[in-house]
Write an enzyme that holds these catalytic residues in place. Structure first.
Site, mmCIF file in Angstrom:
data_model
loop_
_atom_site.group_PDB
_atom_site.id
_atom_site.type_symbol
_atom_site.label_atom_id
_atom_site.label_comp_id
_atom_site.label_asym_id
_atom_site.label_seq_id
_atom_site.Cartn_x
_atom_site.Cartn_y
_atom_site.Cartn_z
ATOM 1 N N LEU A 1 0.823 -1.205 0.000
ATOM 2 C CA LEU A 1 0.000 0.000 0.000
ATOM 3 C C LEU A 1 0.860 1.259 0.000
ATOM 4 O O LEU A 1 1.709 1.450 0.876
ATOM 5 C CB LEU A 1 -0.936 -0.005 1.214
ATOM 6 C CG LEU A 1 -1.861 1.203 1.368
ATOM 7 C CD1 LEU A 1 -2.837 1.282 0.198
ATOM 8 C CD2 LEU A 1 -2.608 1.155 2.691
ATOM 9 N N ASP A 2 0.617 2.124 -1.015
ATOM 10 C CA ASP A 2 1.285 3.424 -1.123
ATOM 11 C C ASP A 2 2.813 3.312 -1.163
ATOM 12 O O ASP A 2 3.529 4.230 -0.748
ATOM 13 C CB ASP A 2 0.871 4.352 0.036
ATOM 14 C CG ASP A 2 -0.623 4.642 0.028
ATOM 15 O OD1 ASP A 2 -1.220 4.617 -1.055
ATOM 16 O OD2 ASP A 2 -1.179 4.895 1.123
ATOM 17 N N GLU A 3 3.315 2.188 -1.670
ATOM 18 C CA GLU A 3 4.764 1.972 -1.733
ATOM 19 C C GLU A 3 5.269 1.859 -3.164
ATOM 20 O O GLU A 3 6.460 1.636 -3.386
ATOM 21 C CB GLU A 3 5.140 0.690 -0.961
ATOM 22 C CG GLU A 3 4.928 0.752 0.535
ATOM 23 C CD GLU A 3 6.039 1.493 1.267
ATOM 24 O OE1 GLU A 3 7.012 1.892 0.596
ATOM 25 O OE2 GLU A 3 5.921 1.687 2.477
#
Length: 287
Positions: A229-231
């Site tokens: 997530l969000d990486e």
């Protein structure tokens, strides 16, 4: 000349002679190089290049040039793409209730700023929940998501992407986390806009997190979607200065403007083949 203009992107282990080999191939094929950019990543030892060229009157056919490039790619162990500029990419836009990014992308597409074809608009909310956006003439699909139906709806999104021959999926404030399976299928061709300057303030309500920390800058980040997530690899970012007088609502309002321009720039970079993946990072050849 658009129908005779093409873009070649490539990455490979760095070694002497790559630029010479590419330029010689295009010269001998009867092509003219319009723009060329390159980057040597000394940390990873990889070389990246983007070349825009057109075929002159006596040039070889596009098929013959593609064959020569494939042979060259084998020689240098290149990962490469070759696309004629006239062949616009097909883009699916996913959205929830916050439609400011969707409206902005559609507007830029309608005025010719984004060279793409919209293959579908998908929302987990009905069309009347995003009534402020003009969807006239655009294919809209309402796919509601619940905990029980999430995997079924993701399967439908993937099926729709295949049926519409979608090249790029854009999460234009689509407030659903994609599963690892769908993220893997869309690797390198799914862009998300995160309303925060990553890697800080991940997850939900980043503007409220930023307000609690008393930050003086807020931002937005467009990145490729991965299972983390969000990486995902970052494509574009921007920031705006704020003060102690700004409330969380002020940050949300100001953030909408940042999100719109960051996502639009990231999508345009992808549409113009300016983004090359480099492990967890990207190489972005801007103008």
């Amino acid at each position: 000349m658009l129908e005779r203009t093409a873009i070649l992107t490539l990455s490979c282990p760095n070694r002497p002679g790559i630029v010479a080999a590419v330029s010689t191939l295009l010269f001998e094929a009867g092509c003219n190089i319009l723009d060329a950019q390159q980057f040597d990543d000394t940390e990873t030892g990889r070389f990246f290049m983007r070349v825009v060229f057109n075929r002159l009157d006596e040039a070889q056919s596009q098929e013959a040039i593609a064959g020569s490039i494939a042979t060259l790619a084998g020689r240098f162990a290149m990962d490469y793409t070759l696309r004629e500029v006239a062949a616009k990419k097909r883009v699916m836009l996913l959205v929830s209730k916050f439609d400011h990014c969707l409206a902005d992308l559609i507007y830029r597409w309608r005025i010719g700023e984004l060279p793409m074809e919209i293959s579908a608009i998908v929302s987990n909310h009905p069309s009347d929940s995003i009534a402020s956006t003009d969807l006239d003439g655009l294919p809209f699909h309402h796919l509601p998501v619940t905990r029980q139906s999430k995997m079924e709806q993701e399967a439908r999104i993937w099926q729709l992407a295949q049926e519409t021959k979608t090249d790029l999926v854009v999460l234009a404030r689509y407030m659903q986390i994609l599963s690892d399976g769908l993220s893997a299928k869309l690797a390198g061709r799914c862009i998300n806009i995160h309303h925060s300057f990553l890697p800080g303030f991940k997850g939900a309500k980043p503007y409220h997190q930023a307000h609690e920390r008393g930050v003086k800058l807020i931002g937005a980040t467009a990145h490729y979607v991965t299972s983390d997530l969000d990486e995902g690899p970052i494509i574009e970012q921007d920031v705006e200065r704020i003060s102690h007088r700004d409330t969380p609502d002020d940050l949300v309002r100001k953030g909408r403007d940042i999100e719109r321009r960051v996502l639009a720039r990231a999508v345009l970079h992808h549409l113009e083949d300016r983004v090359l993946l480099n492990g967890k990072k990207t190489v972005v050849f801007t103008d």
